[in-house]
Design a protein around this motif. Structure first.
Motif, short mmCIF file in Angstrom:
data_model
loop_
_atom_site.label_atom_id
_atom_site.label_comp_id
_atom_site.label_asym_id
_atom_site.label_seq_id
_atom_site.Cartn_x
_atom_site.Cartn_y
_atom_site.Cartn_z
N HIS A 87 28.36 14.91 19.56
CA HIS A 87 28.71 13.49 19.44
C HIS A 87 27.46 12.65 19.19
N GLU B 168 38.36 16.16 29.67
CA GLU B 168 38.20 14.72 29.93
C GLU B 168 39.45 14.07 30.52
N GLY C 33 34.39 10.30 29.81
CA GLY C 33 33.80 10.09 28.50
C GLY C 33 33.03 8.78 28.42
N ALA C 34 32.30 8.65 27.31
CA ALA C 34 31.46 7.47 27.07
C ALA C 34 32.26 6.17 27.24
N ARG C 35 33.49 6.18 26.74
CA ARG C 35 34.29 4.95 26.76
C ARG C 35 34.75 4.56 28.15
N MET D 10 25.90 20.44 25.63
CA MET D 10 27.33 20.60 25.36
C MET D 10 27.52 20.56 23.85
N GLN E 225 35.59 15.59 33.12
CA GLN E 225 34.70 14.79 32.27
C GLN E 225 35.14 13.33 32.24
N ARG F 1 34.63 23.92 27.02
CA ARG F 1 35.10 22.54 26.92
C ARG F 1 36.33 22.48 26.01
N LYS G 201 29.48 11.02 31.00
CA LYS G 201 28.78 10.77 29.74
C LYS G 201 28.31 9.32 29.65
N ARG H 5 24.66 11.28 25.28
CA ARG H 5 25.46 11.60 24.08
C ARG H 5 25.21 10.61 22.94
N LYS I 118 42.59 12.66 24.45
CA LYS I 118 41.50 12.30 23.55
C LYS I 118 41.36 10.78 23.39
N PRO I 119 40.17 10.26 23.61
CA PRO I 119 39.95 8.82 23.44
C PRO I 119 39.62 8.51 21.98
C1 PEP Z 1 34.08 14.32 24.07
O1 PEP Z 1 33.12 14.92 24.59
O2 PEP Z 1 35.14 14.87 23.81
C2 PEP Z 1 33.96 12.89 23.75
C3 PEP Z 1 35.02 12.16 23.41
O3 PEP Z 1 32.70 12.42 23.82
P1 PEP Z 1 32.17 10.92 24.11
O4 PEP Z 1 32.95 10.41 25.29
O5 PEP Z 1 30.73 11.14 24.39
O6 PEP Z 1 32.42 10.14 22.85
#
Ligand code: PEP
Ligand code: MN
Length: 286
Positions: free
Chosen positions: A223, A116, A135-137, A247, A133, A78, A158, A188, A83-84
């Protein structure tokens, strides 16, 4: 149903929201879904270890971690390129250059990669990424989910921090409904009132999800807790609860990580954790 220890009654009241009209439903598709990622199969009675840094920081970092985690038993590397981040002033990832670095590292070390996607317009850049991926957001970014449903790469979806299990599975349904059956779910952690952990890892979601759906479910304890010392106990608890993989964020020098250093294991810690996890998984599933 091949889930140990749960009565039909428990099964039917929880699964009633997901009758056979839903593609994610076990009622419609009793067998576990198996998802091929290069030579590895995710789901069923396979245990999948995904590991690597939170973010791709530079070529040397991702190459070094690719070799290390692969040699220590990881099946998938990974590393975030987009990046969020909660604050716009925090490191936002290397973007397209970072994606090229992780693809390159994966090819050199012969390990598939996951990264992601934040923006549906970036999809073409993910051509050489093995698993995309969400992500959660972005779990409820329905236009992104639909677009990912119209292509064939496996999706690691996620759970949103504020989303119920039902909402989580309905998001997976969006992808399946567009034609892509290859969705790996990832618990997560969810937002709670508890400040000692970054999120509250919802372990009971695992057996519930395994009852309702045939899709594989893995857990992200990095996370999920935000703290390195909690990663191993939550990995083992996840295996006990029926997770089909984990993960884990790993960094050579967590104190200097550009993102999420507090929750990153060192390669040495990762080695100990994964050995215990594999042993427990084999004990439970042999
Ligand atoms: C990630 O896995 O890099 C991440 C940002 O995780 P999450 O979306 O679960 O916050
Ligand atoms: Mn992270």
């Amino acid at each position: 149903m091949n889930i140990r220890g749960y009565s039909g009654e428990f099964n039917s009241y929880i699964a009633k929201d997901f009758g056979k009209e839903y593609l994610v439903s076990r009622e419609r598709h009793a067998e576990d879904t198996l998802i091929k990622v290069k030579n590895h199969v995710v789901g069923g009675n396979n245990f999948t270890i995904i590991a690597g840094p939170c973010s791709v920081e530079n070529m040397e970092q991702i190459n070094s971690l690719a070799i290390k985690v692969r040699n220590l038993g990881a099946h998938i590397l990974r590393g975030g390129a987009y990046k969020p981040r909660t604050s716009p002033y925090d490191f936002q990832g290397l973007g397209r250059a970072g994606l090229e670095m992780i693809v390159d590292a994966g090819l050199k070390s012969d390990i598939p990669v996951v990264s992601e996607i934040l923006d549906e317009n970036d999809l073409s850049y993910f051509e050489n990424v093995d698993v995309i991926q969400v992500g959660a957001r972005n779990m409820q970014n329905f236009s992104l989910l639909k677009k990912l449903g119209r292509q064939e790469k496996p999706i690691l979806l996620k759970r949103g921090q504020g989303c119920t299990i039902k909402e989580f599975l309905l998001s997976a349904e969006y992808i399946l409904a567009e034609g892509n059956p290859n969705v790996i779910l990832c618990e997560r952690g969810i937002r709670s009132f508890e400040p000692y952990t970054r999120s509250t890892l919802d372990l009971s979601a695992i057996p519930i999800i395994r009852m309702i759906t045939h899709l594989p479910i893995i857990v992200d304890p990095s996370h999920g807790t935000g703290r390195r010392e909690l990663v191993e106990p939550m990995v083992l608890a996840s295996v006990g609860a029926g997770a089909q993989g984990v993960m884990i964020e790993v960094h050579d020098n967590p104190a200097r990580a550009l993102c999420d250093g507090n929750q990153a294991q060192t390669p040495d810690e990762f080695e100990i954790t994964t050995k215990k996890a594999m042993k427990l998984f084999e004990t439970l599933h042999k």
